[in-house]
Design a protein around this motif. Structure first.
Motif, PDB file in Angstrom:
ATOM      1  N   GLY A   1       0.791  -1.232   0.000  1.00 55.34           N
ATOM      2  CA  GLY A   1       0.000   0.000   0.000  1.00 55.34           C
ATOM      3  C   GLY A   1       0.819   1.275   0.000  1.00 55.34           C
ATOM      4  N   SER A   2       2.141   1.193  -0.155  1.00 56.77           N
ATOM      5  CA  SER A   2       2.999   2.384  -0.117  1.00 56.77           C
ATOM      6  C   SER A   2       2.646   3.339  -1.257  1.00 56.77           C
ATOM      7  CB  SER A   2       4.474   1.988  -0.227  1.00 56.77           C
ATOM      8  OG  SER A   2       4.884   1.275   0.913  1.00 56.77           O
ATOM      9  N   ILE A   3       2.647   4.642  -0.941  1.00 53.73           N
ATOM     10  CA  ILE A   3       2.321   5.680  -1.917  1.00 53.73           C
ATOM     11  C   ILE A   3       3.437   6.713  -1.911  1.00 53.73           C
ATOM     12  CG2 ILE A   3       0.669   7.476  -2.582  1.00 53.73           C
ATOM     13  CD1 ILE A   3      -1.500   5.874  -1.174  1.00 53.73           C
ATOM     14  N   PHE A   4       3.837   7.176  -3.090  1.00 52.29           N
ATOM     15  CA  PHE A   4       4.850   8.218  -3.215  1.00 52.29           C
ATOM     16  C   PHE A   4       4.303   9.332  -4.101  1.00 52.29           C
ATOM     17  CE2 PHE A   4       7.226   4.239  -2.632  1.00 52.29           C
ATOM     18  CZ  PHE A   4       8.060   4.569  -1.584  1.00 52.29           C
ATOM     19  N   SER A   5       4.706  10.536  -3.792  1.00 52.64           N
ATOM     20  CA  SER A   5       4.342  11.658  -4.662  1.00 52.64           C
ATOM     21  C   SER A   5       5.331  11.744  -5.816  1.00 52.64           C
ATOM     22  CB  SER A   5       4.361  12.964  -3.866  1.00 52.64           C
ATOM     23  OG  SER A   5       5.705  13.317  -3.560  1.00 52.64           O
ATOM     24  N   HIS A   6       5.043  12.617  -6.763  1.00 57.14           N
ATOM     25  CA  HIS A   6       5.939  12.793  -7.905  1.00 57.14           C
ATOM     26  C   HIS A   6       7.079  13.758  -7.601  1.00 57.14           C
ATOM     27  CE1 HIS A   6       2.617  11.479 -10.955  1.00 57.14           C
ATOM     28  NE2 HIS A   6       2.954  10.530 -10.097  1.00 57.14           N
ATOM     29  N   ALA A   7       7.010  14.402  -6.448  1.00 58.58           N
ATOM     30  CA  ALA A   7       7.998  15.429  -6.107  1.00 58.58           C
ATOM     31  C   ALA A   7       9.390  14.825  -5.985  1.00 58.58           C
ATOM     32  CB  ALA A   7       7.608  16.110  -4.796  1.00 58.58           C
ATOM     33  N   GLY A   8      10.368  15.528  -6.535  1.00 57.35           N
ATOM     34  CA  GLY A   8      11.767  15.123  -6.414  1.00 57.35           C
ATOM     35  C   GLY A   8      12.226  14.123  -7.441  1.00 57.35           C
ATOM     36  N   ALA A   9      11.321  13.610  -8.258  1.00 60.18           N
ATOM     37  CA  ALA A   9      11.705  12.624  -9.275  1.00 60.18           C
ATOM     38  C   ALA A   9      12.128  13.331 -10.561  1.00 60.18           C
ATOM     39  CB  ALA A   9      10.559  11.671  -9.558  1.00 60.18           C
ATOM     40  N   PRO A  10      13.252  12.948 -11.145  1.00 62.52           N
ATOM     41  CA  PRO A  10      13.738  13.618 -12.354  1.00 62.52           C
ATOM     42  C   PRO A  10      13.016  13.180 -13.631  1.00 62.52           C
ATOM     43  CG  PRO A  10      15.246  11.888 -11.727  1.00 62.52           C
ATOM     44  CD  PRO A  10      14.204  11.939 -10.650  1.00 62.52           C
ATOM     45  N   MET A  11      12.183  12.128 -13.563  1.00 63.99           N
ATOM     46  CA  MET A  11      11.477  11.678 -14.763  1.00 63.99           C
ATOM     47  C   MET A  11       9.990  11.970 -14.668  1.00 63.99           C
ATOM     48  SD  MET A  11      12.341   8.894 -12.645  1.00 63.99           S
ATOM     49  CE  MET A  11      13.491   7.815 -13.463  1.00 63.99           C
ATOM     50  N   LYS A  12       9.368  12.107 -15.819  1.00 63.18           N
ATOM     51  CA  LYS A  12       7.951  12.457 -15.865  1.00 63.18           C
ATOM     52  C   LYS A  12       7.085  11.206 -15.776  1.00 63.18           C
ATOM     53  CE  LYS A  12       8.734  16.540 -18.758  1.00 63.18           C
ATOM     54  NZ  LYS A  12       8.412  17.202 -20.052  1.00 63.18           N
ATOM     55  N   CYS A  13       5.798  11.467 -15.482  1.00 62.05           N
ATOM     56  CA  CYS A  13       4.838  10.379 -15.413  1.00 62.05           C
ATOM     57  C   CYS A  13       4.027  10.344 -16.707  1.00 62.05           C
ATOM     58  CB  CYS A  13       3.917  10.571 -14.216  1.00 62.05           C
ATOM     59  SG  CYS A  13       2.923   9.106 -13.866  1.00 62.05           S
ATOM     60  N   HIS A  14       3.279   9.253 -16.904  1.00 61.62           N
ATOM     61  CA  HIS A  14       2.476   9.101 -18.106  1.00 61.62           C
ATOM     62  C   HIS A  14       1.150   9.836 -18.021  1.00 61.62           C
ATOM     63  CE1 HIS A  14       5.366   6.234 -19.558  1.00 61.62           C
ATOM     64  NE2 HIS A  14       5.172   5.436 -18.518  1.00 61.62           N
ATOM     65  N   GLY A  15       0.808  10.333 -16.833  1.00 59.81           N
ATOM     66  CA  GLY A  15      -0.456  11.039 -16.658  1.00 59.81           C
ATOM     67  C   GLY A  15      -1.554  10.093 -16.220  1.00 59.81           C
ATOM     68  N   HIS A  16      -1.925  10.168 -14.951  1.00 59.83           N
ATOM     69  CA  HIS A  16      -2.956   9.264 -14.424  1.00 59.83           C
ATOM     70  C   HIS A  16      -3.508   9.879 -13.147  1.00 59.83           C
ATOM     71  CE1 HIS A  16      -0.011   8.089 -11.371  1.00 59.83           C
ATOM     72  NE2 HIS A  16       0.866   7.920 -12.359  1.00 59.83           N
ATOM     73  N   GLY A  17      -4.509   9.235 -12.588  1.00 56.80           N
ATOM     74  CA  GLY A  17      -5.094   9.703 -11.344  1.00 56.80           C
ATOM     75  C   GLY A  17      -4.229   9.336 -10.158  1.00 56.80           C
ATOM     76  N   GLY A  18      -4.760   9.522  -8.982  1.00 54.71           N
ATOM     77  CA  GLY A  18      -4.018   9.222  -7.771  1.00 54.71           C
ATOM     78  C   GLY A  18      -3.736   7.738  -7.620  1.00 54.71           C
ATOM     79  N   LEU A  19      -2.544   7.418  -7.113  1.00 58.42           N
ATOM     80  CA  LEU A  19      -2.163   6.025  -6.921  1.00 58.42           C
ATOM     81  C   LEU A  19      -2.596   5.544  -5.543  1.00 58.42           C
ATOM     82  CD1 LEU A  19       1.462   6.038  -8.392  1.00 58.42           C
ATOM     83  CD2 LEU A  19      -0.667   5.452  -9.549  1.00 58.42           C
ATOM     84  N   THR A  20      -2.860   4.241  -5.462  1.00 60.67           N
ATOM     85  CA  THR A  20      -3.265   3.660  -4.183  1.00 60.67           C
ATOM     86  C   THR A  20      -2.269   2.624  -3.682  1.00 60.67           C
ATOM     87  OG1 THR A  20      -4.571   1.998  -5.346  1.00 60.67           O
ATOM     88  CG2 THR A  20      -5.711   4.017  -4.675  1.00 60.67           C
ATOM     89  N   GLY A  21      -1.138   2.473  -4.367  1.00 66.55           N
ATOM     90  CA  GLY A  21      -0.136   1.509  -3.943  1.00 66.55           C
ATOM     91  C   GLY A  21       0.533   0.834  -5.122  1.00 66.55           C
ATOM     92  N   VAL A  22       1.126  -0.313  -4.867  1.00 67.92           N
ATOM     93  CA  VAL A  22       1.890  -1.018  -5.892  1.00 67.92           C
ATOM     94  C   VAL A  22       1.035  -1.371  -7.103  1.00 67.92           C
ATOM     95  CG1 VAL A  22       3.071  -3.190  -6.399  1.00 67.92           C
ATOM     96  CG2 VAL A  22       3.638  -1.935  -4.329  1.00 67.92           C
ATOM     97  N   SER A  23      -0.168  -1.877  -6.874  1.00 69.55           N
ATOM     98  CA  SER A  23      -1.014  -2.320  -7.985  1.00 69.55           C
ATOM     99  C   SER A  23      -1.298  -1.202  -8.973  1.00 69.55           C
ATOM    100  CB  SER A  23      -2.335  -2.886  -7.448  1.00 69.55           C
ATOM    101  OG  SER A  23      -2.109  -4.068  -6.717  1.00 69.55           O
ATOM    102  N   SER A  24      -1.702  -0.032  -8.476  1.00 67.98           N
ATOM    103  CA  SER A  24      -2.014   1.062  -9.394  1.00 67.98           C
ATOM    104  C   SER A  24      -0.751   1.636 -10.030  1.00 67.98           C
ATOM    105  CB  SER A  24      -2.802   2.165  -8.673  1.00 67.98           C
ATOM    106  OG  SER A  24      -2.076   2.655  -7.568  1.00 67.98           O
ATOM    107  N   ALA A  25       0.402   1.566  -9.311  1.00 63.56           N
ATOM    108  CA  ALA A  25       1.665   2.023  -9.899  1.00 63.56           C
ATOM    109  C   ALA A  25       2.060   1.135 -11.078  1.00 63.56           C
ATOM    110  CB  ALA A  25       2.761   2.017  -8.840  1.00 63.56           C
ATOM    111  N   ILE A  26       1.798  -0.186 -10.977  1.00 62.20           N
ATOM    112  CA  ILE A  26       2.033  -1.107 -12.092  1.00 62.20           C
ATOM    113  C   ILE A  26       1.018  -0.842 -13.205  1.00 62.20           C
ATOM    114  CG2 ILE A  26       1.922  -3.529 -12.815  1.00 62.20           C
ATOM    115  CD1 ILE A  26       4.413  -3.053 -11.258  1.00 62.20           C
ATOM    116  N   GLN A  27      -0.234  -0.638 -12.808  1.00 63.27           N
ATOM    117  CA  GLN A  27      -1.297  -0.398 -13.789  1.00 63.27           C
ATOM    118  C   GLN A  27      -0.973   0.773 -14.703  1.00 63.27           C
ATOM    119  OE1 GLN A  27      -5.027   0.602 -11.955  1.00 63.27           O
ATOM    120  NE2 GLN A  27      -6.059   1.026 -13.902  1.00 63.27           N
ATOM    121  N   TRP A  28      -0.496   1.873 -14.113  1.00 61.93           N
ATOM    122  CA  TRP A  28      -0.241   3.088 -14.882  1.00 61.93           C
ATOM    123  C   TRP A  28       1.234   3.272 -15.206  1.00 61.93           C
ATOM    124  CZ3 TRP A  28      -4.383   4.747 -17.031  1.00 61.93           C
ATOM    125  CH2 TRP A  28      -5.604   4.617 -16.401  1.00 61.93           C
TER     126      TRP A  28
END
Length: 640
Positions: free
Chosen positions: A328-355
């Motif tokens: 269930g760990s959640i991280f924000s996008h702050a401090g990361a040097p790479m961009k995201c693909h654009g998605h809603g809020g994450l709820t943990g590992v499963s949604s991070a894999i999903q998106w």
């Protein structure tokens, strides 16, 4: 006294005579070596048929066709009309001179190979002619024949044993002119496929004319055919994969997760294996070797690619096992040097894999490396990286999986020693290696390894080394190493959130909608491998069904862009075909059979053939596509 001497001399002569008689008896009656080595006795080798190759359902893939090899003994050869002989053999005078020169270099007194692989029809045409040319003789042989123009890289080929291979023999089995497996299964299972040679002893007169078997064939030995190979290949699926990879460069590997058996393995572009089973082997090989699309490269086991976002599944599993994160760990996008693909809020590992969230896995990898909370940043990075490496290695990365194909590439899985050498001892930091968090940087894998990763996730934590042969001599009789389970050391419960994320990636995530299979729950992960020359490579790994998986697959399509766009459709069609034995999405199937990504492949100018006429240089001298090369390639690799 003199009488005693006389008896002693007589006795000595008698003793010597007896010794000579005993020796003569031994040589001529008891010891066969003397007679077999004499000029009147000739040993003729009986070459066995190579073992045949079958698919998992007993369909014949490779078999043997009877041919005749023509041998010549230079000192015995008498040719009254060279031109007539050349016409009969369908060769030129230049070819004749060249072949005779090679035969004389080998030996003037011993027979050596003159023409190989004469068909029954060709041999029947010249058989009567050869009577007029003492010095020629024939030996029955066989040539590999293929039921379909597929599996060229996996099956491999046989060719004449080289002088270097002859000299390197520990046991003198091969002779000049013998055939030997040089690549693929033909090479890996050579000892089983080649069989056991026999020999016939015949008597001949001073002119070399055979007078019948020596001692009625008492000392003859019978050749034993090689053992058959029963592969795990599904020939129908293999040919289907080939059809989907037409017009594309890349690889597809499909595995049955529960057994490690390879169901299909394709490297594209490919070629018809029959091209290497003719007398024109050298010419055909040279043409393929010069082709800029590199059809001789077995991309499935030798191609080196970055795994891209497919590697995020491993990052999540290792991080959960090490305790760096929880499902269930959640991280924000702050401090990361790479961009995201654009998605809603994450709820943990499963949604991070999903998106396939890049910032999320940046923070996951960072937390793994700094989990020791050391004050010294290098020491923390080094300890964390080594622990990460040791876990990740258990998934089969950075080493050979041991598939029954030669030339498997190890790939690269960096560790502390690797970066100490590359970046300087104790001088590198996380900021220099963070790209590995999303499967980029110094990571290099093969398509085989990613297919094995898909099988490992499908099994929730273990795999059996991928292999193509499930039986030697009989079905279900693989080598012992292909029965052993390899554990990753990651607890089964940590696989569930990753599997759920892979399911959602297909249902509503990074996979294109068309790749969804009706009535089949497919779990997959997209990947886009960065490529400095041209478009990125499209990657997709998957398995299905979600519960009790029957097939795991990895698809690489070079220069095709986003993983969910090109590789995922190919994988979904293969999975549907395998599980249902038919495809319902006919229009979608035809669309992807017709897709052509070869025009995206950038070929360095140095790899292109030199034009006959000087033409203006292209606007991009470092890369171009030549239409005539495509046409030549298509003509060379098309099925007969």
């Amino acid at each position: 006294m003199s009488e005693n001497r006389k008896f002693f001399v007589y006795g000595l002569f008698v003793l010597v005579g007896i010794i000579y008689l005993i020796r003569l008896l031994y040589l001529q009656v008891l010891d066969n070596t003397y007679e077999t080595a004499s000029n009147s006795i000739r040993a003729i080798p009986d070459v066995p048929m190579r073992g045949q190759v079958y698919d998992r359902y007993g369909n014949l893939i490779v078999y043997n066709t009877l041919v005749y090899d023509l041998y010549v003994t230079p000192n015995k050869l008498k040719v009254a009309d060279t031109l007539a002989l050349c016409n009969a053999l369908s060769i030129t005078r230049a070819d004749f001179d060249s072949l005779m020169k090679a035969a004389k270099v080998y030996s003037r007194k011993k027979p050596s190979l003159f023409l190989r692989q004469l068909s029954k029809e060709d041999f029947a045409h010249i058989q009567d002619v050869l009577v007029d040319y003492p010095g020629f003789e024939y030996v029955k042989s066989s040539v590999r024949t293929y039921s379909a123009p597929t599996l060229a890289h996996a099956l491999g080929y046989v060719s004449e044993v080289s002088q270097k291979q002859l000299d390197a023999q520990e046991y003198p089995y091969y002779r000049q002119g013998d055939l030997m497996g040089q690549s693929g299964l033909e090479k890996f299972y050579e000892e089983y496929l080649r069989g056991q040679r026999g020999v016939r002893y015949v008597m001949q007169d001073v002119n070399g004319v055979a007078k019948g078997p020596w001692k009625g064939g008492e000392l003859d030995t019978i050749a034993h055919a090689g053992q058959n190979l029963y592969t795990s290949i599904d020939l129908e699926i293999q040919q289907y994969v080939d059809s989907l990879m037409q017009g594309k460069a890349g690889a597809v590997v499909a595995i049955e997760p529960s057994s490690g058996e390879v169901l299909a393995i394709t490297s594209a572009p490919s070629y018809d294996p029959a091209l290497f089973a003719t007398r024109d082997f050298s010419k055909n090989y040279a043409k393929l070797a010069l082709n800029p699309y590199r059809p001789l490269l077995n991309r499935a086991v030798m191609g080196s690619y970055r795994p891209g976002s497919t590697f995020k599944t491993v990052q999540a599993l290792v991080a959960m096992q090490e305790g760096a994160i929880s499902p269930g760990s959640i991280f924000s996008h702050a401090g990361a040097p790479m961009k995201c693909h654009g998605h809603g809020g994450l709820t943990g590992v499963s949604s991070a894999i999903q998106w396939s969230c890049n910032p999320y896995f940046y923070h996951v990898f960072r937390r793994m490396l700094y989990a020791n909370a050391e004050k010294n940043p290098f020491k923390a990075s080094a300890i964390g990286l080594q622990k990460w490496h040791d876990y990740t290695q258990k998934f089969g990365f950075g080493q050979k999986l041991g598939i029954d194909l030669p030339s498997e590439a190890k790939g690269i899985l960096p560790d502390v020693e690797y970066y100490d050498k590359r970046l300087g001892k104790k001088s590198w930091r996380f900021g220099q290696i963070y790209s590995m968090s999303i499967g980029e940087g110094d990571l290099l894998i093969t398509p085989l390894k990613l297919a094995n990763l898909a099988a490992t996730i499908a099994n929730r934590g273990w795999y059996i080394s991928p292999h193509l042969v499930k039986g030697i001599g009989k079905n279900d009789n693989p080598l012992p190493e292909f029965k052993q389970r390899h554990e990753t050391g990651v607890d089964r419960r940590y696989f569930e959130p990753v599997v759920d994320g892979m399911e959602m990636a297909v249902v509503r995530g990074t996979v294109s909608r068309g790749a969804i299979i009706p009535d089949i729950v497919m779990c997959g992960k997209t990947g886009t491998s960065q490529n400095k020359k041209g478009k990125d490579h499209s990657i997709f790994i998957a398995f299905a069904p979600k519960d009790n998986p029957k097939i795991a697959i990895a698809v690489f399509v070079e220069n095709a862009g986003f993983g969910g766009f090109a590789a995922a459709p190919v994988a979904s069609l293969v999975i549907e075909k395998y599980i249902k034995r038919h495809v319902d999405r006919k229009a979608y199937e035809q669309e992807w059979k017709n897709k052509n990504f070869l025009q995206n492949v950038i070929i360095p100018k140095s790899q292109l053939p030199k034009p006959k006429e000087q033409k203006p240089a292209p606007t991009k001298p470092e890369a171009t596509i030549v239409n005539r090369e495509k046409a030549a390639f298509n003509k060379l690799t098309e099925a007969p």
